[in-house]
Design a protein around this motif. Structure first.
Motif, PDB file in Angstrom:
ATOM      1  N   GLY A  50     -12.052  -9.327  20.734  1.00 27.74           N
ATOM      2  CA  GLY A  50     -11.456 -10.554  20.221  1.00 27.74           C
ATOM      3  C   GLY A  50      -9.950 -10.506  20.035  1.00 27.74           C
ATOM      4  N   PRO A  51      -9.420  -9.525  19.283  1.00 24.82           N
ATOM      5  CA  PRO A  51      -7.972  -9.472  19.048  1.00 24.82           C
ATOM      6  C   PRO A  51      -7.145  -9.356  20.326  1.00 24.82           C
ATOM      7  CG  PRO A  51      -9.118  -8.092  17.476  1.00 24.82           C
ATOM      8  CD  PRO A  51     -10.151  -8.540  18.474  1.00 24.82           C
ATOM      9  N   GLU A  52      -7.609  -8.572  21.284  1.00 24.00           N
ATOM     10  CA  GLU A  52      -6.865  -8.410  22.530  1.00 24.00           C
ATOM     11  C   GLU A  52      -6.828  -9.718  23.332  1.00 24.00           C
ATOM     12  OE1 GLU A  52      -8.245  -5.098  24.781  1.00 24.00           O
ATOM     13  OE2 GLU A  52      -7.377  -3.625  23.405  1.00 24.00           O
ATOM     14  N   THR A  53      -7.937 -10.476  23.269  1.00 23.27           N
ATOM     15  CA  THR A  53      -7.986 -11.763  23.967  1.00 23.27           C
ATOM     16  C   THR A  53      -6.979 -12.743  23.371  1.00 23.27           C
ATOM     17  OG1 THR A  53     -10.334 -11.443  24.452  1.00 23.27           O
ATOM     18  CG2 THR A  53      -9.470 -13.697  24.608  1.00 23.27           C
ATOM     19  N   ILE A  54      -6.951 -12.801  22.035  1.00 22.43           N
ATOM     20  CA  ILE A  54      -6.016 -13.699  21.349  1.00 22.43           C
ATOM     21  C   ILE A  54      -4.574 -13.242  21.564  1.00 22.43           C
ATOM     22  CG2 ILE A  54      -5.311 -14.590  19.095  1.00 22.43           C
ATOM     23  CD1 ILE A  54      -8.265 -14.427  18.282  1.00 22.43           C
ATOM     24  N   TYR A  55      -4.365 -11.921  21.594  1.00 18.37           N
ATOM     25  CA  TYR A  55      -3.028 -11.370  21.859  1.00 18.37           C
ATOM     26  C   TYR A  55      -2.541 -11.808  23.241  1.00 18.37           C
ATOM     27  CZ  TYR A  55       0.655  -7.893  22.607  1.00 18.37           C
ATOM     28  OH  TYR A  55       1.845  -7.261  22.873  1.00 18.37           O
ATOM     29  N   SER A  56      -3.423 -11.812  24.203  1.00 17.99           N
ATOM     30  CA  SER A  56      -3.057 -12.258  25.560  1.00 17.99           C
ATOM     31  C   SER A  56      -2.659 -13.728  25.555  1.00 17.99           C
ATOM     32  CB  SER A  56      -4.228 -12.033  26.525  1.00 17.99           C
ATOM     33  OG  SER A  56      -4.533 -10.658  26.634  1.00 17.99           O
ATOM     34  N   GLN A  57      -3.389 -14.541  24.780  1.00 21.57           N
ATOM     35  CA  GLN A  57      -3.050 -15.970  24.665  1.00 21.57           C
ATOM     36  C   GLN A  57      -1.669 -16.149  24.037  1.00 21.57           C
ATOM     37  OE1 GLN A  57      -6.625 -17.167  22.425  1.00 21.57           O
ATOM     38  NE2 GLN A  57      -7.139 -18.522  24.115  1.00 21.57           N
ATOM     39  N   LEU A  58      -1.402 -15.371  22.992  1.00 20.95           N
ATOM     40  CA  LEU A  58      -0.095 -15.447  22.319  1.00 20.95           C
ATOM     41  C   LEU A  58       1.035 -15.110  23.275  1.00 20.95           C
ATOM     42  CD1 LEU A  58      -0.483 -13.879  18.749  1.00 20.95           C
ATOM     43  CD2 LEU A  58       0.412 -16.137  19.303  1.00 20.95           C
ATOM     44  N   LYS A  59       0.829 -14.055  24.069  1.00 17.43           N
ATOM     45  CA  LYS A  59       1.877 -13.634  25.002  1.00 17.43           C
ATOM     46  C   LYS A  59       2.163 -14.707  26.042  1.00 17.43           C
ATOM     47  CE  LYS A  59       0.370  -9.544  26.297  1.00 17.43           C
ATOM     48  NZ  LYS A  59       0.391  -8.223  27.002  1.00 17.43           N
ATOM     49  N   LYS A  60       1.122 -15.421  26.472  1.00 16.87           N
ATOM     50  CA  LYS A  60       1.318 -16.491  27.445  1.00 16.87           C
ATOM     51  C   LYS A  60       2.107 -17.653  26.848  1.00 16.87           C
ATOM     52  CE  LYS A  60      -2.864 -15.611  30.191  1.00 16.87           C
ATOM     53  NZ  LYS A  60      -4.202 -16.141  30.571  1.00 16.87           N
ATOM     54  N   LEU A  61       1.817 -17.960  25.577  1.00 11.88           N
ATOM     55  CA  LEU A  61       2.441 -19.114  24.930  1.00 11.88           C
ATOM     56  C   LEU A  61       3.836 -18.824  24.401  1.00 11.88           C
ATOM     57  CD1 LEU A  61      -0.683 -20.391  22.942  1.00 11.88           C
ATOM     58  CD2 LEU A  61       0.389 -21.532  24.903  1.00 11.88           C
ATOM     59  N   TYR A  62       4.036 -17.605  23.860  1.00 10.97           N
ATOM     60  CA  TYR A  62       5.280 -17.306  23.147  1.00 10.97           C
ATOM     61  C   TYR A  62       5.854 -15.953  23.575  1.00 10.97           C
ATOM     62  CZ  TYR A  62       3.202 -20.857  20.085  1.00 10.97           C
ATOM     63  OH  TYR A  62       2.630 -21.989  19.588  1.00 10.97           O
ATOM     64  N   SER A  63       5.886 -15.687  24.856  1.00 12.19           N
ATOM     65  CA  SER A  63       6.288 -14.368  25.356  1.00 12.19           C
ATOM     66  C   SER A  63       7.689 -13.948  24.903  1.00 12.19           C
ATOM     67  CB  SER A  63       6.213 -14.347  26.885  1.00 12.19           C
ATOM     68  OG  SER A  63       7.049 -15.358  27.441  1.00 12.19           O
ATOM     69  N   GLU A  64       8.608 -14.926  24.792  1.00 10.25           N
ATOM     70  CA  GLU A  64       9.997 -14.571  24.459  1.00 10.25           C
ATOM     71  C   GLU A  64      10.170 -14.093  23.023  1.00 10.25           C
ATOM     72  OE1 GLU A  64      12.610 -18.155  24.212  1.00 10.25           O
ATOM     73  OE2 GLU A  64      10.755 -19.219  24.691  1.00 10.25           O
ATOM     74  N   TYR A  65       9.170 -14.381  22.158  1.00 12.27           N
ATOM     75  CA  TYR A  65       9.281 -14.008  20.754  1.00 12.27           C
ATOM     76  C   TYR A  65       8.402 -12.817  20.373  1.00 12.27           C
ATOM     77  CZ  TYR A  65      10.815 -18.896  20.787  1.00 12.27           C
ATOM     78  OH  TYR A  65      11.434 -20.083  21.084  1.00 12.27           O
ATOM     79  N   MET A  66       7.569 -12.342  21.295  1.00  9.38           N
ATOM     80  CA  MET A  66       6.543 -11.374  20.943  1.00  9.38           C
ATOM     81  C   MET A  66       7.101  -9.995  20.607  1.00  9.38           C
ATOM     82  SD  MET A  66       3.722 -12.925  20.849  1.00  9.38           S
ATOM     83  CE  MET A  66       2.587 -11.565  20.838  1.00  9.38           C
ATOM     84  N   CYS A  67       6.557  -9.422  19.522  1.00  8.89           N
ATOM     85  CA  CYS A  67       6.891  -8.062  19.102  1.00  8.89           C
ATOM     86  C   CYS A  67       5.674  -7.167  19.308  1.00  8.89           C
ATOM     87  CB  CYS A  67       7.291  -8.043  17.631  1.00  8.89           C
ATOM     88  SG  CYS A  67       8.760  -9.016  17.240  1.00  8.89           S
ATOM     89  N   THR A  68       5.879  -5.881  19.191  1.00  8.06           N
ATOM     90  CA  THR A  68       4.767  -4.937  19.276  1.00  8.06           C
ATOM     91  C   THR A  68       3.743  -5.242  18.184  1.00  8.06           C
ATOM     92  OG1 THR A  68       6.227  -3.213  20.133  1.00  8.06           O
ATOM     93  CG2 THR A  68       4.135  -2.491  19.153  1.00  8.06           C
ATOM     94  N   PRO A  69       2.461  -5.345  18.509  1.00  6.24           N
ATOM     95  CA  PRO A  69       1.453  -5.653  17.493  1.00  6.24           C
ATOM     96  C   PRO A  69       1.349  -4.566  16.424  1.00  6.24           C
ATOM     97  CG  PRO A  69       0.569  -5.918  19.714  1.00  6.24           C
ATOM     98  CD  PRO A  69       1.876  -5.231  19.862  1.00  6.24           C
TER      99      PRO A  69
END
Length: 311
Positions: free
Chosen positions: A247-266
């Motif tokens: 679950g968390p990895e799937t949601i993390y992938s969605q976040l990266k697609k939507l907000y890639s420029e803001y993403m930090c290391t989980p």
């Protein structure tokens, strides 16, 4: 222009620095007379020049708001550990807790008699409201009394959104970073924070509801940015990354697609993060070798843009 203050009546006088340099050599004292009280007192030119240079060199702190309307995403945990990490890296840090729960004090093992409430109501001077929590780390605590402050802000007929900014003004140049922890929800106090801070760091738990909460928060932020363009989203920090389940990895992938420029290391899931507060310690003090400690160190490097920090 420079300012000379009379030691007797505290009257401030503007003087032409260039004119003083022409008439008095450095290292020599000159006699000054206060126009208000007539008091004569010595003034050393090089001290005035050095003071002016110091004032010019001072810069405002980076003001980072850690926020998301949804609760349980790790806002306070991130605020405290980011602040502690920046302090360990050698920066002067002020952690401001705007939550009525006042959990930042608990996590850092500090009991405070005063805090943000007394600063906002001007009952006490800033020095009496702030406590030193660690080397390079100071705390302006929250607590239940902030509920009354919210009502005071709500009653203001003009300029209510600038209440926090006005109270914090003289603190802006004392620190390298001011980290502001916020409560869940959306009220006048969070609006005040968004009118004060310049950078946003948003922790997002890798679950469905926080992801929806981020979408709603972005809409609310847009309404603030219409009036204050200085506030910008800089960092999205995924929290509770549990690699044992999908679950968390799937949601993390969605976040990266939507907000890639803001993403930090989980920030990876770690039991030590929930255990550390009961000992009044940051993750760096409680479990320096754990995965969460490594992840928060990486967050410090991202925020400071210093790859050598905390290595």
């Amino acid at each position: 222009m420079a300012i000379i203050v009379c030691p007797k009546c505290a009257k401030k006088h503007k003087v032409n620095l260039d004119s003083l340099k022409e008439n008095a050599p450095l290292g020599k004292k000159i006699a000054a007379r206060c126009k208000a009280c007539g008091h004569k007192f010595p003034v050393q030119l090089d001290q005035i020049i050095n003071k002016e240079k110091f004032q010019e060199s001072k810069t405002n702190a980076r003001k980072i708001c850690v926020t998301l309307s949804k609760g349980g995403v790790g806002k306070t945990t991130t605020s405290v550990n980011l602040s502690a990490g920046l302090a360990l890296a050698g920066y002067k840090v002020l952690l401001v807790d705007t939550d009525t729960q006042g959990q930042s004090s608990y996590i850092l093992g500090k009991k405070t008699r005063a805090g943000l409430t007394e600063l906002l109501t001007k009952e006490l001077a800033p020095e009496e409201c702030i406590v030193r929590a660690r080397k390079n780390l100071w705390l302006l605590s929250g607590g239940k009394s902030l509920a009354g402050v919210k009502r005071i802000i709500d009653r203001k007929s003009f300029g209510a959104e600038w209440t926090l900014s006005e109270a914090m003004k003289e603190l802006d140049q004392r620190y390298d970073f001011i980290i502001i922890d916020t409560a869940p929800g959306w009220d006048q106090l969070i609006v005040n924070v968004l009118f004060y801070a310049t950078e946003l760091l948003v922790p997002v738990a890798l679950e469905v509801m926080p992801l929806q909460g981020l979408s709603e928060f972005m809409k609310s932020l847009g309404s603030i940015q219409k009036y204050r363009k200085e506030i910008v989203l800089k960092y999205i920090v995924p929290t509770f990354m549990d690699t044992r389940i999908k679950g968390p990895e799937t949601i993390y992938s969605q976040l990266k697609k939507l907000y890639s420029e803001y993403m930090c290391t989980p920030i990876r899931y770690c039991e030590s993060l929930s255990e550390a507060p009961s000992y009044g310690k940051s993750i760096f003090e409680f479990a320096p070798g754990c995965t969460a400690s490594a992840d928060y160190k990486e967050l410090v490097r991202t925020v400071t843009k210093d790859e050598s920090a905390l290595l």
